[in-house]
Design a protein around this motif. Structure first.
Motif, PDB file in Angstrom:
ATOM      1  N   LEU A   1       0.879  -1.328   0.044  1.00  0.00           N
ATOM      2  CA  LEU A   1      -0.062   0.067   0.128  1.00  0.00           C
ATOM      3  C   LEU A   1       0.973   1.345   0.134  1.00  0.00           C
ATOM      4  CD1 LEU A   1      -2.896  -0.993   2.454  1.00  0.00           C
ATOM      5  CD2 LEU A   1      -2.761  -1.061  -0.215  1.00  0.00           C
TER       6      LEU A   1
ATOM      7  N   PRO B   1      -0.661   3.069  -3.511  1.00  0.00           N
ATOM      8  CA  PRO B   1      -1.841   3.316  -2.598  1.00  0.00           C
ATOM      9  C   PRO B   1      -3.066   3.144  -3.050  1.00  0.00           C
ATOM     10  CG  PRO B   1      -0.100   5.392  -2.433  1.00  0.00           C
ATOM     11  CD  PRO B   1       0.040   4.051  -3.719  1.00  0.00           C
ATOM     12  N   GLN B   2      -4.106   2.730  -2.324  1.00  0.00           N
ATOM     13  CA  GLN B   2      -5.440   2.528  -2.706  1.00  0.00           C
ATOM     14  C   GLN B   2      -6.170   3.948  -3.022  1.00  0.00           C
ATOM     15  OE1 GLN B   2      -5.534  -0.949  -3.294  1.00  0.00           O
ATOM     16  NE2 GLN B   2      -7.420   0.042  -3.398  1.00  0.00           N
ATOM     17  N   LYS B   3      -7.230   4.160  -3.636  1.00  0.00           N
ATOM     18  CA  LYS B   3      -7.919   5.282  -4.225  1.00  0.00           C
ATOM     19  C   LYS B   3      -8.968   5.500  -2.831  1.00  0.00           C
ATOM     20  CE  LYS B   3     -11.911   2.810  -6.056  1.00  0.00           C
ATOM     21  NZ  LYS B   3     -12.479   2.764  -7.327  1.00  0.00           N
ATOM     22  N   ALA B   4      -9.067   6.919  -2.783  1.00  0.00           N
ATOM     23  CA  ALA B   4     -10.265   7.177  -1.491  1.00  0.00           C
ATOM     24  C   ALA B   4     -11.334   6.316  -1.648  1.00  0.00           C
ATOM     25  CB  ALA B   4     -10.212   8.673  -1.685  1.00  0.00           C
TER      26      ALA B   4
ATOM     27  N   ALA C   1     -11.935   3.121  -1.058  1.00  0.00           N
ATOM     28  CA  ALA C   1     -11.783   1.830  -1.407  1.00  0.00           C
ATOM     29  C   ALA C   1     -12.602   1.037  -0.695  1.00  0.00           C
ATOM     30  CB  ALA C   1     -10.376   1.426  -1.689  1.00  0.00           C
TER      31      ALA C   1
ATOM     32  N   LEU D   1     -12.696  -2.661   1.086  1.00  0.00           N
ATOM     33  CA  LEU D   1     -11.781  -3.622   1.388  1.00  0.00           C
ATOM     34  C   LEU D   1     -12.217  -4.699   2.284  1.00  0.00           C
ATOM     35  CD1 LEU D   1      -8.313  -2.226   3.612  1.00  0.00           C
ATOM     36  CD2 LEU D   1      -9.523  -4.239   4.175  1.00  0.00           C
TER      37      LEU D   1
ATOM     38  N   ALA E   1      -4.023  -1.856   7.223  1.00  0.00           N
ATOM     39  CA  ALA E   1      -4.415  -1.390   5.836  1.00  0.00           C
ATOM     40  C   ALA E   1      -5.021  -0.209   6.211  1.00  0.00           C
ATOM     41  CB  ALA E   1      -5.287  -2.555   5.144  1.00  0.00           C
TER      42      ALA E   1
ATOM     43  N   CYS F   1      -5.265   3.384   4.496  1.00  0.00           N
ATOM     44  CA  CYS F   1      -6.295   3.730   3.754  1.00  0.00           C
ATOM     45  C   CYS F   1      -7.381   4.382   4.482  1.00  0.00           C
ATOM     46  CB  CYS F   1      -6.666   2.389   2.960  1.00  0.00           C
ATOM     47  SG  CYS F   1      -5.498   1.650   1.966  1.00  0.00           S
TER      48      CYS F   1
ATOM     49  N   SER G   1      -9.964   6.325   4.509  1.00  0.00           N
ATOM     50  CA  SER G   1     -11.252   6.561   4.041  1.00  0.00           C
ATOM     51  C   SER G   1     -11.977   5.058   3.393  1.00  0.00           C
ATOM     52  CB  SER G   1     -11.336   7.420   2.958  1.00  0.00           C
ATOM     53  OG  SER G   1     -10.589   6.945   1.724  1.00  0.00           O
ATOM     54  N   ALA G   2     -11.100   4.084   3.890  1.00  0.00           N
ATOM     55  CA  ALA G   2     -11.692   2.815   3.378  1.00  0.00           C
ATOM     56  C   ALA G   2     -12.823   2.289   3.803  1.00  0.00           C
ATOM     57  CB  ALA G   2     -10.575   1.847   3.027  1.00  0.00           C
TER      58      ALA G   2
END
Length: 323
Positions: free
Chosen positions: A134, A138-141, A143, A145, A159, A163, A165-166
């Protein structure tokens, strides 16, 4: 299947265990959990028969005199129903381990029970793999999971910090694991939903990130936290990948940390995952993290034809757009 929202009210037992984590954090408690074999060797020393401090109580799982600990701490353990009589002393039913800035509750040593919640060196390596993946990608906002078979919740917690905002779902077949994962997540400031299930069938939609750290040893006792089934313990990992890959959104990843038994120089799990990724039009990055773990298992009949057990990372990615 049982759904538990991370936003639901806190029970008295959960509140007590949250107080336990707070108490230990305020006392600057730290403990790194070793393998069961190392734990046994340390406890075999003559000096390690009785607890002398909090690390002995909550790390090494040693019995203690109730007079030697803070009365508040003893009340917390009793309120949580996580202390038992052992000889002429008491013993915590839980261990508490450090993971970065977080403290993780999991089962006391020895982890013999069918509902035991394991945390140890594999958990640390899994956490490192997630951080590496990550941090590099990085993951998108926003995301979605899911941590499949979350256990104590370490994967999803790591994670979530990367992340923030996941939308997070943590699953496990073990109600006690979900109980501890929920507390560990709350203590770490992580909001999640918790689902008691052994698969993804009743969880709708696609996911941007799937995490899995399944058991990978062929365990004669069939303990859920340890037994990986057929393929010398690799079948559960393959089954999880088969469930996860079709649920990946475009550009989504499945981060699988597991072990594979090497027979005559062949890694059959790698072969199967390679075929699966090709069938699903996904990319596979596969590597050995450690070439030789749990060597003592080779003495059992189940591993009579195995030359080594390797810890592996398999990252499966669905292409954002097909050519």
């Amino acid at each position: 299947m049982v759904h538990l929202s991370g936003k639901a009210g806190t029970s008295d037992k959960e509140a007590a265990l949250l107080d336990l984590i707070t108490f230990l954090k305020e006392g600057d408690y730290h403990f790194v959990t070793p393998t069961p074999a190392t734990h046994a060797r340390v406890l075999a020393r003559a000096s390690q028969s009785r607890a002398h401090d909090l690390r002995d109580i909550f790390g090494w799982s040693l019995p203690f005199d109730p007079q030697q600990i803070d009365p508040l701490l003893l009340r917390i353990l009793r309120d949580a129903e996580m202390v038992k009589q052992q000889g002429d002393g008491l013993k915590s039913r839980l261990r508490v381990s450090s993971l970065g800035d977080d403290l993780i509750l999991h089962s006391a040593y020895p982890t013999d029970g069918q509902d035991a919640v394991f945390f140890g060196p594999d958990s640390y390596r899994f956490a490192r793999l997630i951080r590496q993946q990550l941090s590099n990608h990085p993951q998108k906002a926003g995301a979605r999971l899911v941590d499949i078979g979350t256990g104590a919740g370490a994967g999803a917690i790591v994670a979530a910090h990367l992340c923030p905002s996941a939308d997070i779902v943590m699953t496990d077949i073990n109600p006690f694991a979900l109980h501890l994962a929920r507390i560990n997540a709350r203590a770490a400031g992580v909001d999640a939903h918790f689902v008691e299930t052994g698969d993804l069938a009743e969880i709708g939609g696609q996911f941007d990130l799937l995490l899995a750290n399944p058991p990978y040893i062929a365990d004669a006792a069939g303990r859920a936290y340890r037994d990986g089934g057929g393929m010398h313990g690799g079948k559960l990992s393959l089954d999880m990948a088969r469930q996860a890959i079709p649920r990946l959104a475009a550009g989504g990843r499945c981060i699988l940390y597991t072990g594979s038994a090497i027979v005559d120089g062949r890694d059959k799990l790698r072969e199967q995952l390679t075929d699966l990724a090709q069938q699903q039009q996904c990319l596979l990055h596969y590597e050995e993290i450690d070439p030789d773990v749990f060597g003592e298992e080779l003495e059992s009949d189940a591993y009579a034809d195995v030359e080594r057990i390797a810890v592996v990372a398999a990252v499966i990615e669905r292409r954002a757009s097909l050519p």
